[in-house]
Design a protein around this motif. Structure first.
Motif, short mmCIF file in Angstrom:
data_model
loop_
_atom_site.label_atom_id
_atom_site.label_comp_id
_atom_site.label_asym_id
_atom_site.label_seq_id
_atom_site.Cartn_x
_atom_site.Cartn_y
_atom_site.Cartn_z
N ALA A 1 -8.99 39.89 -1.22
CA ALA A 1 -9.12 39.90 0.24
C ALA A 1 -9.88 41.16 0.65
CB ALA A 1 -7.75 39.86 0.89
N VAL A 2 -10.99 40.98 1.38
CA VAL A 2 -11.82 42.10 1.84
C VAL A 2 -11.78 42.13 3.36
CG1 VAL A 2 -14.18 43.04 1.83
CG2 VAL A 2 -13.33 41.77 -0.16
N ARG A 3 -11.62 43.31 3.97
CA ARG A 3 -11.64 43.43 5.43
C ARG A 3 -12.85 44.27 5.81
NH1 ARG A 3 -9.48 39.64 4.88
NH2 ARG A 3 -7.28 39.14 4.96
N GLU A 4 -13.75 43.68 6.65
CA GLU A 4 -15.06 44.29 6.88
C GLU A 4 -15.53 44.01 8.31
OE1 GLU A 4 -17.66 43.57 3.38
OE2 GLU A 4 -19.13 43.03 4.89
N ASP A 5 -15.79 45.02 9.08
CA ASP A 5 -16.40 44.91 10.41
C ASP A 5 -15.79 43.76 11.23
OD1 ASP A 5 -17.99 46.97 9.53
OD2 ASP A 5 -19.52 45.62 8.76
N GLU A 6 -16.66 42.89 11.76
CA GLU A 6 -16.21 41.78 12.63
C GLU A 6 -16.45 40.42 11.97
OE1 GLU A 6 -14.47 42.22 15.32
OE2 GLU A 6 -14.68 44.41 15.32
N VAL A 7 -16.43 40.35 10.65
CA VAL A 7 -16.72 39.10 9.92
C VAL A 7 -15.75 37.98 10.37
CG1 VAL A 7 -16.76 37.98 7.65
CG2 VAL A 7 -17.58 40.36 7.91
N PRO A 8 -16.26 36.83 10.88
CA PRO A 8 -15.36 35.76 11.38
C PRO A 8 -14.59 35.06 10.26
CG PRO A 8 -17.62 35.43 12.18
CD PRO A 8 -17.69 36.54 11.16
N GLY A 9 -15.15 35.00 9.05
CA GLY A 9 -14.42 34.34 7.95
C GLY A 9 -15.38 33.80 6.89
N GLY B 1 -0.06 32.91 8.06
CA GLY B 1 0.82 34.00 7.65
C GLY B 1 2.30 33.78 7.95
N TRP B 2 2.73 32.55 8.22
CA TRP B 2 4.16 32.28 8.52
C TRP B 2 4.68 31.09 7.72
CZ3 TRP B 2 5.55 27.44 10.37
CH2 TRP B 2 4.49 26.63 10.76
N LEU B 3 3.92 30.64 6.70
CA LEU B 3 4.14 29.31 6.12
C LEU B 3 5.41 29.14 5.30
CD1 LEU B 3 0.76 27.70 5.19
CD2 LEU B 3 2.13 27.60 7.26
N ASP B 4 6.12 30.25 4.99
CA ASP B 4 7.40 30.09 4.29
C ASP B 4 8.40 29.31 5.16
OD1 ASP B 4 7.10 32.31 5.95
OD2 ASP B 4 8.75 33.40 5.02
N HIS C 1 -12.70 40.07 9.35
CA HIS C 1 -12.73 41.23 10.25
C HIS C 1 -11.52 42.16 10.03
CE1 HIS C 1 -9.64 39.11 12.66
NE2 HIS C 1 -10.28 38.03 12.24
N ILE C 2 -11.69 43.40 10.45
CA ILE C 2 -10.67 44.43 10.18
C ILE C 2 -9.39 44.26 11.02
CG2 ILE C 2 -12.30 46.20 9.40
CD1 ILE C 2 -12.25 47.31 12.28
N HIS C 3 -9.41 43.36 12.03
CA HIS C 3 -8.22 43.18 12.88
C HIS C 3 -7.24 42.18 12.28
CE1 HIS C 3 -10.98 45.04 15.67
NE2 HIS C 3 -11.82 44.05 15.44
N LYS C 4 -7.64 41.49 11.22
CA LYS C 4 -6.80 40.41 10.70
C LYS C 4 -5.48 40.96 10.16
CE LYS C 4 -6.87 36.22 7.89
NZ LYS C 4 -6.14 35.48 8.93
N LYS C 5 -4.36 40.28 10.55
CA LYS C 5 -3.02 40.80 10.24
C LYS C 5 -2.54 40.38 8.85
CE LYS C 5 -1.75 42.29 14.59
NZ LYS C 5 -2.79 41.83 15.43
N ASP C 6 -2.95 39.19 8.38
CA ASP C 6 -2.40 38.67 7.12
C ASP C 6 -3.45 38.68 6.01
OD1 ASP C 6 -3.67 36.77 8.85
OD2 ASP C 6 -3.03 35.16 7.54
N ALA C 7 -2.97 38.78 4.77
CA ALA C 7 -3.82 38.65 3.58
C ALA C 7 -2.97 38.08 2.45
CB ALA C 7 -4.40 40.00 3.17
N PRO C 8 -3.49 37.13 1.68
CA PRO C 8 -4.80 36.52 1.85
C PRO C 8 -4.82 35.60 3.08
CG PRO C 8 -3.58 35.35 0.15
CD PRO C 8 -2.72 36.53 0.56
N SER C 9 -6.02 35.19 3.46
CA SER C 9 -6.15 34.31 4.62
C SER C 9 -5.47 32.97 4.33
CB SER C 9 -7.64 34.06 4.91
OG SER C 9 -8.21 33.32 3.85
N GLY C 10 -5.08 32.29 5.40
CA GLY C 10 -4.51 30.95 5.25
C GLY C 10 -5.49 30.01 4.55
#
Ligand SMILES: NC(=O)C1=CN([C@@H]2O[C@H](COP(=O)(O)OP(=O)(O)OC[C@H]3O[C@@H](n4cnc5c(N)ncnc54)[C@H](OP(=O)(O)O)[C@@H]3O)[C@@H](O)[C@H]2O)C=CC1
Ligand SMILES: O=C(O)C1=N[C@H](C(=O)O)C[C@H](O)C1
Length: 233
Positions: A174-182, A74-77, A132-141
């Protein structure tokens, strides 16, 4: 080898365990900007923090001539600037959107399939990532890396976009769901069938092991690298 962990959340803690099991000494566990003092003279830094602090963290390490393995997404620019800093400081940098062996094999498979599909008009393509629902960025790297692998191998696409697309854009959902690791899927749909390739992480251990293996690999190197250099893919 002496390892400093910059970022000590879900990933930092698992990397700590795996690094020690592989015989390394963890000399710093930071939740703040690294400095020459608090890093405690490591051979390598492993950085898994937050999108908004990753750039400053990596910059501080490279300016102290310490090689950095970075998994923060989430910082790749600002990645080009970091790669220049690595060279200017005669140090080393490796970013991986995903350090697991399975996902890096999946990247290669995805590129092969994208190449096969470049002259096939019956199929449309879409990506999905679930985290998981805690993820800060979307879409994932990881989803961005998969999309780039398709764009580089199939001229029907020239950019990726979250959700609804037009023209030559490749859609990522991008879907955010429970504690899904990826979980990452690539779908090719026609009117009569669907081809799906999918990678499901069962936990974070594969990501953490890959980061430690990358740290072992980069120790005495100079320049900018990717996980495929480590794995020889
Ligand atoms: N490349 C890969 O294979 C993988 C990449 N990731 C990525 O790694 C990153 C971290 O993931 P995860 O561990 O799950 O996230 P967490 O939110 O669990 O951990 C982030 C950590 O960074 C700390 N932190 C806050 N500010 C700073 C700072 N200025 N400097 C250093 N650390 C700071 C936080 O401290 P506090 O709790 O006090 O705020 C926390 O300990 C994410 O970007 C994620 O997408 C995740 C898994 C695999
Ligand atoms: O935030 C996470 O958890 C993950 N982040 C990485 C990404 O953004 O691709 C890798 C993995 O999917 C887990």
């Amino acid at each position: 080898m002496k390892i400093a962990l910059v970022g000590y959340g879900k990933m930092g803690k698992i990397i700590d365990e795996i690094a020690q099991k592989r015989g390394h000494e963890v000399v710093a566990r930071l939740k703040e900007t690294p400095t020459a003092e608090n890093l405690n003279n490591p051979d390598v830094v492993i950085e898994f923090s937050l999108p908004e602090v990753a750039f400053e963290n990596i910059k501080a390490c490279l300016e102290n001539k310490i090689p950095v393995i970075c998994g923060t997404t989430g910082w790749l620019d600002q990645k080009d600037e970091i790669e220049k800093l690595a060279v200017d400081n005669d140090s080393a940098f490796l970013y991986g959107s995903n350090f697991s062996l399975g996902v890096n094999l999946f990247f290669a498979l995805n590129e092969k399939l994208a190449d096969l599909m470049k002259n096939v008009d019956e199929y449309s393509c879409q990506l999905e990532e679930i985290h998981h629902i805690h993820k800060k960025d979307a879409p994932s790297g990881t989803a961005i890396s998969i999309a780039e692998g398709i764009i580089q191998n199939n001229p029907k696409f020239d950019a990726w976009k979250l959700e609804e697309t037009e023209g030559k854009q490749l859609g990522i959902f991008a879907v955010r769901e429970d504690e899904v690791p990826g979980t990452h899927s690539v779908y090719y749909r026609s009117e009569v069938d669907e081809i799906e390739i999918k990678h499901t992480a069962f936990n974070r251990n594969g990501f953490a092991l890959g980061a430690v293996v990358a740290a072992e690999w980069i120790k005495d190197k100079k320049g900018n690298f990717a996980m495929k250099d480590v794995l020889g893919l």
